[in-house]
Design an enzyme around this catalytic site. Structure first.
Site, short mmCIF file in Angstrom:
data_model
loop_
_atom_site.label_atom_id
_atom_site.label_comp_id
_atom_site.label_asym_id
_atom_site.label_seq_id
_atom_site.Cartn_x
_atom_site.Cartn_y
_atom_site.Cartn_z
N LYS A 1 3.69 -15.34 3.16
CA LYS A 1 3.94 -16.10 1.94
C LYS A 1 5.45 -16.28 1.87
O LYS A 1 6.12 -15.84 0.93
CB LYS A 1 3.37 -15.32 0.73
CG LYS A 1 3.35 -16.08 -0.58
CD LYS A 1 2.32 -17.19 -0.63
CE LYS A 1 2.46 -17.97 -1.93
NZ LYS A 1 1.58 -19.16 -1.97
N ASP B 1 -11.96 -9.36 4.65
CA ASP B 1 -13.24 -9.40 3.93
C ASP B 1 -13.81 -10.81 3.96
O ASP B 1 -15.01 -11.02 4.15
CB ASP B 1 -13.07 -8.95 2.46
CG ASP B 1 -13.47 -7.50 2.25
OD1 ASP B 1 -13.34 -6.72 3.21
OD2 ASP B 1 -13.93 -7.16 1.15
N ASP C 1 -6.09 -7.20 4.23
CA ASP C 1 -7.24 -6.60 3.55
C ASP C 1 -8.13 -7.71 2.98
O ASP C 1 -9.35 -7.71 3.16
CB ASP C 1 -6.74 -5.69 2.42
CG ASP C 1 -7.89 -5.06 1.66
OD1 ASP C 1 -8.83 -4.57 2.31
OD2 ASP C 1 -7.85 -5.06 0.41
N ASP D 1 -2.37 -18.47 1.26
CA ASP D 1 -3.34 -19.24 0.47
C ASP D 1 -4.00 -20.32 1.32
O ASP D 1 -5.21 -20.54 1.27
CB ASP D 1 -2.69 -19.84 -0.80
CG ASP D 1 -1.34 -20.51 -0.54
OD1 ASP D 1 -0.81 -20.40 0.58
OD2 ASP D 1 -0.83 -21.16 -1.47
N TYR E 1 0.81 -1.22 0.00
CA TYR E 1 0.00 0.00 0.00
C TYR E 1 0.84 1.27 0.00
O TYR E 1 0.40 2.31 -0.49
CB TYR E 1 -0.91 0.03 1.24
CG TYR E 1 -2.19 -0.74 1.08
CD1 TYR E 1 -2.19 -2.11 0.89
CD2 TYR E 1 -3.41 -0.09 1.15
CE1 TYR E 1 -3.36 -2.82 0.77
CE2 TYR E 1 -4.60 -0.79 1.02
CZ TYR E 1 -4.57 -2.15 0.84
OH TYR E 1 -5.74 -2.85 0.72
C1 IPM Z 1 -10.37 -1.50 3.94
C2 IPM Z 1 -10.62 -0.97 2.56
C3 IPM Z 1 -9.49 -0.02 2.18
C4 IPM Z 1 -8.20 -0.82 2.18
C5 IPM Z 1 -9.67 0.72 0.84
C6 IPM Z 1 -10.97 1.47 0.80
C7 IPM Z 1 -8.51 1.61 0.52
O1 IPM Z 1 -10.75 -2.01 1.64
O2 IPM Z 1 -10.32 -0.70 4.89
O3 IPM Z 1 -10.23 -2.70 4.10
O4 IPM Z 1 -7.87 -1.47 1.18
O5 IPM Z 1 -7.52 -0.80 3.19
MG MG Z 2 -10.72 -3.95 2.53
#
Ligand code: IPM
Ligand code: MG
Length: 357
Positions: A190, A250, A246, A222, A142
């Site tokens: 990884k 999710d 990240d 993975d 990032y």
């Molecule tokens: C999160 C989001 C952010 C990230 C985006 C919106 C930049 O996906 O907070 O997880 O990738 O960190």
């Molecule tokens: Mg995210």
């Protein structure tokens, strides 16, 4: 005590969900005799519209003089899939993380008994899931430089960079959390491919040696992605770098039923920040349909982490659980055949619960 917070509603559904979290925060302060001071600032697309900058200096100064930041979400359809956009709302979030030194993102994944049937996974797999994802937030791909394109535009590059110091502070934090929990840390990397991952593993081994009571498990990312849906209850504290975190968070967020339920805390060198995991859902903005619970639960984390007020936090959790049991739910989590409630109805029910407690 004095509770001094910055409110950054952001874009899309951000203002609606923050409004509910604010009402809940007010009710809790009222109940426990705290004095709430709050100020609102701009971040994201609305900040670009007003100032050209997705994280304006005034907003940064506001965050720096507050004890905690309650954040909604950023993002706007005008910027998605628009390669011509010079500045993006998401850059506001990244700038904020960097400038506030928010190096640790804590995302607890817990099951809500009343929602377990909403999980895409079988109930017997989800049962008992309760882990903490700790994602490094200010390093890796990032922020690594160089990042960009070659002159002819046909080659693009991002750089993954981690220093020993960055790895040490996040991994040590994971062990500290594990000590307060079930004493197990899963370090996700990884290391079979990436140099940064090999440094992670080296540093993590040194830290692990300082915590003989904690069981350490190393896992390739993975494999971790697979294990998360195969055996989610086997995790206690999972720690990983920015990009892996990240993606895995999710994945983790839907295990227990709804993305609309998961709060997060970002902590670091200055003011801590609390935000729902979900995004700004611009299509739903202004319709009073977004689930405010992740933001309300983020306010609970705020009381616990930023102010060391666990009772205040647990009253919010209790009220949230009661709202779900009473079927006061937005469409994403409402039981079949029941009419969904609006964002503000859910918030008002929770405020009422707290007031009557
Ligand atoms: C999160 C989001 C952010 C990230 C985006 C919106 C930049 O996906 O907070 O997880 O990738 O960190
Ligand atoms: Mg995210």
């Amino acid at each position: 005590m004095d509770i001094k917070i910055a409110l950054l509603p952001g874009d899309g559904i951000g203002p609606e969900i923050i409004a509910q979290a604010l009402e809940v925060t007010k009710a809790v302060c009222n109940k426990f005799g705290h004095t709430l001071h709050y100020e609102t600032g701009l971040v994201g697309a609305c900040a670009i519209d007003a100032t050209g900058n997705p994280y304006p200096d005034e907003t940064h100064e506001l965050c720096m003089r507050s004890d905690a930041v309650l954040f909604g979400a950023v993002g706007d359809l005008r910027y998605d899939n628009n390669p011509a956009a010079k500045v993006r709302p998401e850059q506001g979030l990244l700038a904020m993380r960097k400038k506030l030194g928010l190096y640790a993102n804590l995302r607890p994944v817990t099951t809500f008994p009343s929602l377990i049937h909403k999980s895409p996974l079988r109930q017997d797999i989800v049962q008992g899931t309760d882990f903490m994802c700790i994602r490094e937030l200010t390093g890796g791909l990032y922020f690594g430089r160089p990042q960009g394109r070659s002159e002819d535009g046909n080659t693009a590059y991002d750089t993954c960079v981690y220093t020993r110091e960055e790895i040490t502070r996040i991994v040590a934090l994971a062990y500290e959390y594990a000590m307060k929990r079930r004493k197990k840390v899963t370090v996700v990397d990884k290391a079979n491919v990436l140099a940064t991952s090999r440094l992670w593993r080296e540093v993590a081994k040194e830290i692990a040696a300082q915590y003989p009571d904690v069981e350490t498990e190393f896992m390739f990312v993975d494999n971790a992605a697979m294990r998360l849906i195969q055996w989610p209850s086997s995790f206690d504290v999972l720690v990983t770098e920015n990009m892996f975190g990240d993606i895995l968070t999710d994945e983790g967020s839907v295990i227990t039923g709804s993305l609309g339920l998961l709060p997060s805390a970002s902590i670091g060198r200055h003011t801590s920040l609390f935000e729902p995991i979900h995004g700004s859902w611009p299509q739903a903005a202004g319709q009073n349909i977004a689930n405010p619970l992740a933001t309300i639960l983020s306010a609970a984390m705020m009381f616990e982490y930023a102010f060391a007020l666990p009772q205040e936090g647990s009253l919010i959790r209790e009220a949230v659980n009661a709202s779900m049991e009473a079927n006061i739910c937005t469409a994403d989590i409402q039981s079949e055949g029941m009419t969904p409630c609006g964002t503000s109805e859910v918030g008002a029910w929770i405020v009422n619960y707290i007031n009557n407690k």
